[in-house]
Design a protein around this motif. Structure first.
Motif, PDB file in Angstrom:
ATOM      1  N   MET A  63       0.820  -1.210   0.000  1.00 20.53           N
ATOM      2  CA  MET A  63       0.000   0.000   0.000  1.00 20.53           C
ATOM      3  C   MET A  63       0.853   1.259   0.000  1.00 20.53           C
ATOM      4  O   MET A  63       0.527   2.241  -0.683  1.00 20.53           O
ATOM      5  CB  MET A  63      -0.957  -0.017   1.193  1.00 20.53           C
ATOM      6  CG  MET A  63      -2.103  -1.000   1.035  1.00 20.53           C
ATOM      7  SD  MET A  63      -3.369  -0.866   2.319  1.00 20.53           S
ATOM      8  CE  MET A  63      -2.526  -1.613   3.718  1.00 20.53           C
ATOM      9  N   GLU A  65       3.795   1.544  -1.309  1.00 17.64           N
ATOM     10  CA  GLU A  65       4.358   1.662  -2.653  1.00 17.64           C
ATOM     11  C   GLU A  65       3.313   2.191  -3.631  1.00 17.64           C
ATOM     12  O   GLU A  65       3.621   3.011  -4.508  1.00 17.64           O
ATOM     13  CB  GLU A  65       4.901   0.316  -3.119  1.00 17.64           C
ATOM     14  CG  GLU A  65       5.741   0.404  -4.370  1.00 17.64           C
ATOM     15  CD  GLU A  65       6.536  -0.856  -4.661  1.00 17.64           C
ATOM     16  OE1 GLU A  65       6.977  -1.008  -5.807  1.00 17.64           O
ATOM     17  OE2 GLU A  65       6.712  -1.691  -3.743  1.00 17.64           O
ATOM     18  N   ILE A  66       2.068   1.745  -3.492  1.00 14.47           N
ATOM     19  CA  ILE A  66       0.991   2.233  -4.359  1.00 14.47           C
ATOM     20  C   ILE A  66       0.793   3.727  -4.149  1.00 14.47           C
ATOM     21  O   ILE A  66       0.661   4.502  -5.106  1.00 14.47           O
ATOM     22  CB  ILE A  66      -0.320   1.462  -4.097  1.00 14.47           C
ATOM     23  CG1 ILE A  66      -0.210   0.032  -4.642  1.00 14.47           C
ATOM     24  CG2 ILE A  66      -1.510   2.177  -4.743  1.00 14.47           C
ATOM     25  CD1 ILE A  66      -1.403  -0.836  -4.339  1.00 14.47           C
ATOM     26  N   ARG A  67       0.764   4.161  -2.897  1.00 15.02           N
ATOM     27  CA  ARG A  67       0.588   5.589  -2.601  1.00 15.02           C
ATOM     28  C   ARG A  67       1.684   6.415  -3.256  1.00 15.02           C
ATOM     29  O   ARG A  67       1.423   7.480  -3.828  1.00 15.02           O
ATOM     30  CB  ARG A  67       0.590   5.810  -1.090  1.00 15.02           C
ATOM     31  CG  ARG A  67      -0.647   5.303  -0.371  1.00 15.02           C
ATOM     32  CD  ARG A  67      -0.675   5.750   1.068  1.00 15.02           C
ATOM     33  NE  ARG A  67      -1.769   5.117   1.805  1.00 15.02           N
ATOM     34  CZ  ARG A  67      -1.638   4.033   2.560  1.00 15.02           C
ATOM     35  NH1 ARG A  67      -0.441   3.464   2.682  1.00 15.02           N
ATOM     36  NH2 ARG A  67      -2.670   3.523   3.183  1.00 15.02           N
ATOM     37  N   ASN A  69       3.473   5.654  -5.883  1.00 14.37           N
ATOM     38  CA  ASN A  69       3.345   5.606  -7.340  1.00 14.37           C
ATOM     39  C   ASN A  69       2.203   6.473  -7.863  1.00 14.37           C
ATOM     40  O   ASN A  69       2.209   6.865  -9.035  1.00 14.37           O
ATOM     41  CB  ASN A  69       3.135   4.160  -7.806  1.00 14.37           C
ATOM     42  CG  ASN A  69       4.434   3.380  -7.888  1.00 14.37           C
ATOM     43  OD1 ASN A  69       5.421   3.859  -8.430  1.00 14.37           O
ATOM     44  ND2 ASN A  69       4.448   2.187  -7.332  1.00 14.37           N
ATOM     45  N   LEU A  70       1.222   6.738  -7.004  1.00 11.93           N
ATOM     46  CA  LEU A  70       0.052   7.496  -7.450  1.00 11.93           C
ATOM     47  C   LEU A  70       0.161   8.990  -7.184  1.00 11.93           C
ATOM     48  O   LEU A  70      -0.769   9.735  -7.468  1.00 11.93           O
ATOM     49  CB  LEU A  70      -1.219   6.944  -6.784  1.00 11.93           C
ATOM     50  CG  LEU A  70      -1.673   5.563  -7.272  1.00 11.93           C
ATOM     51  CD1 LEU A  70      -2.875   5.088  -6.488  1.00 11.93           C
ATOM     52  CD2 LEU A  70      -1.991   5.583  -8.761  1.00 11.93           C
ATOM     53  N   LEU A  83      -3.939   4.079 -11.740  1.00 10.10           N
ATOM     54  CA  LEU A  83      -4.411   3.344 -10.560  1.00 10.10           C
ATOM     55  C   LEU A  83      -4.572   1.869 -10.890  1.00 10.10           C
ATOM     56  O   LEU A  83      -4.146   0.992 -10.128  1.00 10.10           O
ATOM     57  CB  LEU A  83      -5.738   3.937 -10.093  1.00 10.10           C
ATOM     58  CG  LEU A  83      -6.489   3.175  -8.993  1.00 10.10           C
ATOM     59  CD1 LEU A  83      -5.699   3.182  -7.698  1.00 10.10           C
ATOM     60  CD2 LEU A  83      -7.883   3.778  -8.778  1.00 10.10           C
ATOM     61  N   VAL A  86      -1.022   0.276 -11.650  1.00 10.66           N
ATOM     62  CA  VAL A  86      -0.222   0.092 -10.429  1.00 10.66           C
ATOM     63  C   VAL A  86      -0.738  -1.117  -9.644  1.00 10.66           C
ATOM     64  O   VAL A  86       0.047  -1.911  -9.117  1.00 10.66           O
ATOM     65  CB  VAL A  86      -0.258   1.369  -9.561  1.00 10.66           C
ATOM     66  CG1 VAL A  86       0.268   1.090  -8.160  1.00 10.66           C
ATOM     67  CG2 VAL A  86       0.569   2.469 -10.204  1.00 10.66           C
ATOM     68  N   ASN A  87      -2.051  -1.268  -9.567  1.00 14.42           N
ATOM     69  CA  ASN A  87      -2.612  -2.423  -8.855  1.00 14.42           C
ATOM     70  C   ASN A  87      -2.265  -3.729  -9.554  1.00 14.42           C
ATOM     71  O   ASN A  87      -1.941  -4.727  -8.897  1.00 14.42           O
ATOM     72  CB  ASN A  87      -4.131  -2.271  -8.722  1.00 14.42           C
ATOM     73  CG  ASN A  87      -4.533  -1.513  -7.490  1.00 14.42           C
ATOM     74  OD1 ASN A  87      -4.684  -2.085  -6.413  1.00 14.42           O
ATOM     75  ND2 ASN A  87      -4.699  -0.204  -7.617  1.00 14.42           N
ATOM     76  N   MET A  90       1.438  -4.386  -8.843  1.00  9.83           N
ATOM     77  CA  MET A  90       1.663  -4.860  -7.474  1.00  9.83           C
ATOM     78  C   MET A  90       1.229  -6.316  -7.326  1.00  9.83           C
ATOM     79  O   MET A  90       1.895  -7.111  -6.677  1.00  9.83           O
ATOM     80  CB  MET A  90       0.898  -3.992  -6.468  1.00  9.83           C
ATOM     81  CG  MET A  90       1.408  -2.586  -6.295  1.00  9.83           C
ATOM     82  SD  MET A  90       3.114  -2.506  -5.655  1.00  9.83           S
ATOM     83  CE  MET A  90       3.983  -2.026  -7.154  1.00  9.83           C
TER      84      MET A  90
END
Length: 206
Positions: A63, A65-67, A69-70, A83, A86-87, A90
């Motif tokens: 999570m 890492e997602i934040r 990247n976004l 979005l 990226v999901n 991941m």
């Protein structure tokens, strides 16, 4: 100490994803991690606690890492595609962890551990829902329950990526993002945003 803990968690991810909670053996995890059984139990007193740490700590890293990247100033349509991408990325990079999070049988696992896992699953859904809410607030997507939409997105990513992993060569990695984006853009985006989205999507070659 942290290096040892990370080795154990890495070995546990592989064991739990391949064998499930009940069939995974602490002896095998210790051997894979290159530590003694005593060291394993010093760090994690039980298999349930190890399972809980494997899921919750692993998902927290994903999570975060997602934040990161976004973080962008992209138009919402491009942000939605990012979005999704990226999901997907991941999921494929952490496919062992994803198998545990989304497919683990819960019977026989301590209730406190199950609550921890459900909580981290919920936070992951919330992360996706927050990104969608930004589009709703800006009138870029149609009025909808963003958390329900997030559940749908996560479920589709899980199913399509699982198909990709199980049947290598059946589809290209890029097709997953393109399909999900096209599918969601038609259902989520407002009419004007959907028009912008689809004018950017190249048609099939003939």
């Amino acid at each position: 100490m942290k290096e040892t803990r990370n080795k154990i968690l890495g070995a546990a991810v592989k064991a739990f994803s391949r064998n499930g909670f009940h069939q995974a053996k602490m002896d095998d995890i210790a051997e894979t991690a290159g530590v003694s059984k005593g060291t394993l139990y010093y760090n994690f007193e039980s298999k349930s606690l190890l399972f809980s740490a494997t899921v919750t700590e692993g998902m927290e890293e994903v999570m975060e890492e997602i934040r990161e990247n976004l973080k962008s100033d992209l138009p919402f349509t491009d942000h939605l595609k990012k979005l999704i991408d990226v999901n997907v990325d991941m999921y494929l990079r952490y496919s062992d962890l994803a198998q545990i999070v989304f497919n683990e049988v819960s019977s026989g696992i301590d209730e406190s551990v199950l609550r921890n896992i459900e909580e981290v699953r919920g936070r992951f859904i919330d992360l996706v829902a927050e990104e969608l809410q930004a589009g709703l607030d800006d009138n870029r997507i149609r009025p909808c329950n963003t958390r329900l939409a997030a559940v749908a997105i996560v479920g589709m990513v899980d199913n399509l990526c699982n198909f990709f992993v199980r049947y290598p060569g059946s589809v290209e990695r890029s097709e997953i993002t393109e399909f999900l984006f096209s599918f969601l853009a038609g259902g989520l985006l407002t009419h004007s945003e959907a028009e912008r989205a689809f004018t950017r999507i190249p048609g099939p070659s003939v």
